[in-house]
Design a protein around this motif. Structure first.
Motif, mmCIF file in Angstrom:
data_model
loop_
_atom_site.group_PDB
_atom_site.id
_atom_site.type_symbol
_atom_site.label_atom_id
_atom_site.label_comp_id
_atom_site.label_asym_id
_atom_site.label_seq_id
_atom_site.Cartn_x
_atom_site.Cartn_y
_atom_site.Cartn_z
ATOM 1 N N VAL A 7 0.586 -1.172 0.350
ATOM 2 C CA VAL A 7 -0.038 -0.035 0.116
ATOM 3 C C VAL A 7 0.682 1.196 -0.197
ATOM 4 O O VAL A 7 1.524 0.974 0.792
ATOM 5 C CB VAL A 7 -0.973 0.316 1.259
ATOM 6 C CG1 VAL A 7 -1.899 1.321 1.383
ATOM 7 C CG2 VAL A 7 -1.976 -0.965 1.280
ATOM 8 N N VAL A 8 0.942 2.387 -0.638
ATOM 9 C CA VAL A 8 2.009 3.141 -1.362
ATOM 10 C C VAL A 8 0.349 4.332 -0.517
ATOM 11 O O VAL A 8 -0.321 3.971 -0.494
ATOM 12 C CB VAL A 8 2.083 3.514 -2.543
ATOM 13 C CG1 VAL A 8 2.632 4.588 -3.061
ATOM 14 C CG2 VAL A 8 2.741 2.094 -3.006
ATOM 15 N N ARG A 13 -6.063 8.129 5.725
ATOM 16 C CA ARG A 13 -7.006 7.218 6.467
ATOM 17 C C ARG A 13 -7.773 5.961 6.103
ATOM 18 O O ARG A 13 -8.106 5.074 6.122
ATOM 19 C CB ARG A 13 -8.332 8.006 7.216
ATOM 20 C CG ARG A 13 -7.439 9.267 8.202
ATOM 21 C CD ARG A 13 -8.786 10.031 9.048
ATOM 22 N NE ARG A 13 -9.425 10.730 8.049
ATOM 23 C CZ ARG A 13 -10.086 12.212 8.788
ATOM 24 N NH1 ARG A 13 -11.149 11.624 9.603
ATOM 25 N NH2 ARG A 13 -10.412 12.578 7.436
ATOM 26 N N ALA A 14 -7.657 6.355 4.455
ATOM 27 C CA ALA A 14 -8.322 5.360 3.796
ATOM 28 C C ALA A 14 -7.323 4.504 3.584
ATOM 29 O O ALA A 14 -8.135 3.114 3.687
ATOM 30 C CB ALA A 14 -8.697 5.962 2.511
ATOM 31 N N ALA A 15 -6.089 4.503 3.348
ATOM 32 C CA ALA A 15 -5.437 4.036 3.094
ATOM 33 C C ALA A 15 -4.766 2.727 4.391
ATOM 34 O O ALA A 15 -4.449 1.662 4.269
ATOM 35 C CB ALA A 15 -4.112 4.583 3.202
ATOM 36 N N ARG A 16 -4.779 2.883 5.493
ATOM 37 C CA ARG A 16 -5.166 2.627 7.259
ATOM 38 C C ARG A 16 -6.148 1.661 7.039
ATOM 39 O O ARG A 16 -5.846 0.619 8.130
ATOM 40 C CB ARG A 16 -5.191 2.881 7.832
ATOM 41 C CG ARG A 16 -3.690 4.505 8.003
ATOM 42 C CD ARG A 16 -3.602 4.898 9.836
ATOM 43 N NE ARG A 16 -4.126 5.794 9.755
ATOM 44 C CZ ARG A 16 -4.269 7.078 9.571
ATOM 45 N NH1 ARG A 16 -3.347 7.223 9.259
ATOM 46 N NH2 ARG A 16 -5.202 7.883 10.597
ATOM 47 N N LYS A 17 -6.842 2.295 6.791
ATOM 48 C CA LYS A 17 -8.621 1.293 7.011
ATOM 49 C C LYS A 17 -8.278 0.264 5.247
ATOM 50 O O LYS A 17 -8.888 -1.287 6.344
ATOM 51 C CB LYS A 17 -9.487 2.028 6.802
ATOM 52 C CG LYS A 17 -10.477 3.288 7.307
ATOM 53 C CD LYS A 17 -10.952 2.354 8.718
ATOM 54 C CE LYS A 17 -11.231 3.469 9.157
ATOM 55 N NZ LYS A 17 -11.903 2.668 10.395
ATOM 56 N N ILE A 18 -7.908 0.210 4.387
ATOM 57 C CA ILE A 18 -8.060 -1.547 3.742
ATOM 58 C C ILE A 18 -6.455 -2.195 4.348
ATOM 59 O O ILE A 18 -6.744 -3.498 4.094
ATOM 60 C CB ILE A 18 -6.644 -0.646 2.290
ATOM 61 C CG1 ILE A 18 -8.218 0.456 1.598
ATOM 62 C CG2 ILE A 18 -6.667 -1.388 1.113
ATOM 63 C CD1 ILE A 18 -7.627 1.789 0.497
ATOM 64 N N ASP A 36 8.116 8.395 10.057
ATOM 65 C CA ASP A 36 9.438 7.572 10.469
ATOM 66 C C ASP A 36 8.774 6.742 11.339
ATOM 67 O O ASP A 36 9.295 5.123 11.198
ATOM 68 C CB ASP A 36 10.340 8.431 12.191
ATOM 69 C CG ASP A 36 10.988 9.453 11.447
ATOM 70 O OD1 ASP A 36 10.563 9.525 10.148
ATOM 71 O OD2 ASP A 36 10.537 10.525 12.046
ATOM 72 N N GLU A 37 7.865 6.344 12.204
ATOM 73 C CA GLU A 37 7.556 5.222 12.486
ATOM 74 C C GLU A 37 5.618 4.687 11.322
ATOM 75 O O GLU A 37 5.313 5.439 10.955
ATOM 76 C CB GLU A 37 6.831 5.292 13.881
ATOM 77 C CG GLU A 37 7.662 6.112 14.898
ATOM 78 C CD GLU A 37 8.973 4.861 14.898
ATOM 79 O OE1 GLU A 37 8.795 3.303 15.040
ATOM 80 O OE2 GLU A 37 9.923 5.537 14.971
ATOM 81 N N ASN A 38 5.387 3.827 12.155
ATOM 82 C CA ASN A 38 4.520 2.507 11.186
ATOM 83 C C ASN A 38 3.775 2.767 12.040
ATOM 84 O O ASN A 38 3.073 2.642 13.040
ATOM 85 C CB ASN A 38 4.643 1.235 11.277
ATOM 86 C CG ASN A 38 4.094 0.354 10.766
ATOM 87 O OD1 ASN A 38 2.656 0.944 10.158
ATOM 88 N ND2 ASN A 38 3.558 -0.753 10.226
ATOM 89 N N PRO A 39 2.452 4.076 11.378
ATOM 90 C CA PRO A 39 1.231 4.211 11.864
ATOM 91 C C PRO A 39 -0.066 3.347 11.134
ATOM 92 O O PRO A 39 -1.348 3.557 11.500
ATOM 93 C CB PRO A 39 1.389 5.741 11.093
ATOM 94 C CG PRO A 39 1.664 4.981 10.049
ATOM 95 C CD PRO A 39 2.680 4.784 9.891
ATOM 96 N N THR A 40 0.785 2.120 10.461
ATOM 97 C CA THR A 40 -0.789 1.414 10.233
ATOM 98 C C THR A 40 -0.699 -0.211 11.038
ATOM 99 O O THR A 40 0.465 -0.625 11.901
ATOM 100 C CB THR A 40 -0.457 0.917 8.729
ATOM 101 O OG1 THR A 40 0.594 -0.467 8.693
ATOM 102 C CG2 THR A 40 -0.221 1.987 8.235
ATOM 103 N N ASP A 41 -1.705 -1.282 10.383
ATOM 104 C CA ASP A 41 -1.581 -2.603 11.083
ATOM 105 C C ASP A 41 -0.414 -3.303 10.291
ATOM 106 O O ASP A 41 -0.718 -4.539 10.412
ATOM 107 C CB ASP A 41 -2.621 -3.077 11.818
ATOM 108 C CG ASP A 41 -3.453 -2.115 12.400
ATOM 109 O OD1 ASP A 41 -3.230 -1.642 13.153
ATOM 110 O OD2 ASP A 41 -4.624 -2.000 11.961
ATOM 111 N N ALA A 42 0.299 -2.391 9.419
ATOM 112 C CA ALA A 42 0.882 -3.762 8.292
ATOM 113 C C ALA A 42 1.452 -4.061 8.805
ATOM 114 O O ALA A 42 2.710 -3.618 10.115
ATOM 115 C CB ALA A 42 0.827 -3.098 6.770
ATOM 116 N N GLN A 43 2.717 -5.761 8.757
ATOM 117 C CA GLN A 43 3.204 -6.032 9.584
ATOM 118 C C GLN A 43 4.957 -5.340 8.419
ATOM 119 O O GLN A 43 5.927 -5.868 9.514
ATOM 120 C CB GLN A 43 3.568 -7.481 8.662
ATOM 121 C CG GLN A 43 1.647 -8.096 8.811
ATOM 122 C CD GLN A 43 0.931 -8.437 8.025
ATOM 123 O OE1 GLN A 43 0.658 -8.099 7.341
ATOM 124 N NE2 GLN A 43 0.193 -9.558 7.940
#
Length: 212
Positions: A7-8, A13-18, A36-43
Motif C-alpha cells: 500500500v503506497v 485514513r483510507a489507506a489505513r482502513k484498507i 518515521d514510525e509505522n502508523p498502520t497495522d501492516a506487518q
C-alpha cells in the motif's frame, strides 16, 4: 497462498482502513509511507516517498494499492504524476495496481457525457480535486501495459462512517442504493477494495462502490 500486497501513500485514513482489512484477512502487507514510525497495522513498513519508489521496491507483490491524495493547488497535479510513476514501475508485470479514486468523475447519464463534478450541485471547492483525479484517470485509461483497477467511492465518502460489511459494486455511473443514497464509509470501501484484490478481475476497468 498468502496474498502479498503493498500500500503506497499508506499514512492516510483510507489507506489505513484498507491495510487493516487486508491484515485481518491474513494478507501479508507492506506499507510505504512518509512517517518515521509505522502508523498502520501492516506487518512491514518502509519510509519512502512515492517518487522514490523503484521497480525493485514493488517486485514480488500480487497487488499494489495506490492511496495517494493531494488537496492543495500546487500538489493536485501529483495525482497524475504519481500514478504515471507507479504505472511505469509496474508496466509489463503481473502485479495489479488498484487506485483509491474519486467520485467526481463518475458519469450521471447513460451516454457517459456528463460527470458528477459537472452537475450544478457539485461543490465548487471540490472541483479542482475532482478535475485533477479525472485527469489522472484519463491518463490511466491509455495504459494497456498495466493491470490497473480504479475504484471510485460513492459521492459521500465518510471517513468515520460505520463498517456495515455490505456494499453494492457498480461501474462507471454514479449509483444510488435503494434508499436513494450515494454513500460509503472508508471501512466498507476497504472491504470492497480487498475483495477486488482477493477475487475480482476488473482489469483495466473502473469500478465504484456504494453502501448497500
Amino acid at each position: 497462498m498468502t496474498k502479498k500486497i503493498a500500500v503506497v501513500a499508506a499514512d492516510g485514513r483510507a489507506a489505513r482502513k484498507i491495510i487493516t482489512e487486508a491484515v485481518n484477512r491474513g494478507f501479508d502487507v507492506t506499507a510505504f509511507g512518509r512517517k518515521d514510525e509505522n502508523p498502520t497495522d501492516a506487518q512491514h513498513y518502509v519510509k519512502r516517498d512515492i517518487f522514490d519508489l523503484t521497480a525493485d521496491d514493488l517486485k514480488g507483490f500480487d497487488a499494489v494499492v495506490d492511496a495517494f491524495g493531494a488537496w492543495t493547488e500546487d500538489t493536485l497535479p501529483q495525482h497524475s504524476t504519481t500514478l504515471a510513476h507507479l504505472s511505469d514501475l509496474l508496466a509489463g508485470t503481473d502485479t495489479r495496481l488498484l487506485i483509491v479514486g474519486g467520485a467526481g468523475s463518475l458519469y450521471v447519464n447513460p451516454e457517459h457525457t456528463v460527470t458528477l463534478s459537472q452537475t450544478p450541485d457539485f461543490p465548487d471547492s471540490f472541483k479542482p480535486l475532482a478535475n485533477a483525479m479525472a485527469s489522472a484517470l484519463a491518463d490511466l485509461r491509455k495504459r494497456g501495459d498495466v493491470k490497473w483497477t480504479y475504484a471510485s467511492p460513492a459521492g459521500d465518502f465518510q471517513a468515520d462512517g460505520d463498517r456495515t460489511g455490505k456494499y453494492l459494486l457498480a461501474g462507471e455511473e454514479l449509483t444510488l442504493n435503494d434508499r436513494g443514497e450515494s454513500i460509503i464509509s472508508y471501512a466498507d470501501y476497504a472491504i470492497a477494495m480487498v475483495d477486488e484484490i482477493e477475487k475480482g478481475d476488473h482489469i483495466q476497468q473502473r469500478i465504484s462502490v456504494v453502501r448497500a
